[in-house]
Design a protein around this motif. Structure first.
Motif, PDB file in Angstrom:
ATOM      1  N   GLN A 122      -8.651   3.592   8.218  1.00 19.56           N
ATOM      2  CA  GLN A 122      -9.857   3.976   8.553  1.00 19.56           C
ATOM      3  C   GLN A 122     -10.876   2.896   8.293  1.00 19.56           C
ATOM      4  O   GLN A 122     -12.106   2.914   8.880  1.00 19.56           O
ATOM      5  N   LEU A 123     -10.705   2.084   7.575  1.00 18.57           N
ATOM      6  CA  LEU A 123     -11.958   0.938   7.346  1.00 18.57           C
ATOM      7  C   LEU A 123     -11.826  -0.132   8.264  1.00 18.57           C
ATOM      8  O   LEU A 123     -12.844  -0.888   8.585  1.00 18.57           O
ATOM      9  N   LEU A 136      -1.353   6.770   0.883  1.00 15.25           N
ATOM     10  CA  LEU A 136      -2.622   7.255   0.912  1.00 15.25           C
ATOM     11  C   LEU A 136      -3.588   5.994   1.071  1.00 15.25           C
ATOM     12  O   LEU A 136      -4.570   5.925   1.926  1.00 15.25           O
ATOM     13  N   CYS A 137      -3.378   4.832   0.524  1.00 17.67           N
ATOM     14  CA  CYS A 137      -4.197   3.508   0.516  1.00 17.67           C
ATOM     15  C   CYS A 137      -3.950   3.209   1.989  1.00 17.67           C
ATOM     16  O   CYS A 137      -4.943   2.718   2.656  1.00 17.67           O
ATOM     17  N   GLN A 178       0.891  -1.210  -0.110  1.00 14.08           N
ATOM     18  CA  GLN A 178      -0.003   0.033   0.197  1.00 14.08           C
ATOM     19  C   GLN A 178       0.789   1.198   0.087  1.00 14.08           C
ATOM     20  O   GLN A 178       1.899   1.334   0.567  1.00 14.08           O
ATOM     21  N   LYS A 215      -3.673   5.166   4.784  1.00 19.83           N
ATOM     22  CA  LYS A 215      -4.548   5.737   5.492  1.00 19.83           C
ATOM     23  C   LYS A 215      -5.864   5.534   5.449  1.00 19.83           C
ATOM     24  O   LYS A 215      -6.673   5.333   6.366  1.00 19.83           O
ATOM     25  N   THR A 216      -6.332   5.328   4.169  1.00 24.31           N
ATOM     26  CA  THR A 216      -7.764   4.736   3.976  1.00 24.31           C
ATOM     27  C   THR A 216      -8.067   3.467   4.462  1.00 24.31           C
ATOM     28  O   THR A 216      -9.182   3.313   5.166  1.00 24.31           O
TER      29      THR A 216
END
Length: 72
Positions: free
Chosen positions: A33-34, A26-27, A23, A29-30
């Protein structure tokens, strides 16, 4: 042929011995959150998408190497 099998086995064991993180920042961090489950799925999806073009390039390189080896 034995050297090729040994090389492929070494590469496979090296790749499988450590967890791969594919990752970008940016991936990551996303994915954080998931949650943990979807983050692992996202990481596996990224690895599968990266594997296909690398496998095709490897196959083409092997065929090129084999054809040049037979010509010599």
């Amino acid at each position: 042929m034995n050297k090729l099998c040994l090389f492929l086995l070494t590469v496979l064991l090296t790749v499988m011995s450590s967890p791969l993180m594919a990752q970008c920042s940016l991936c990551t961090k996303t994915a954080q959150q998931l949650g943990e489950g979807p983050a692992k799925g996202l990481n596996n999806g990224i690895l599968m998408l990266a594997f296909t073009p690398l496998a095709i390039i490897g196959l083409l390189a092997f065929r090129w190497w084999k054809s040049n080896r037979e010509a010599s």
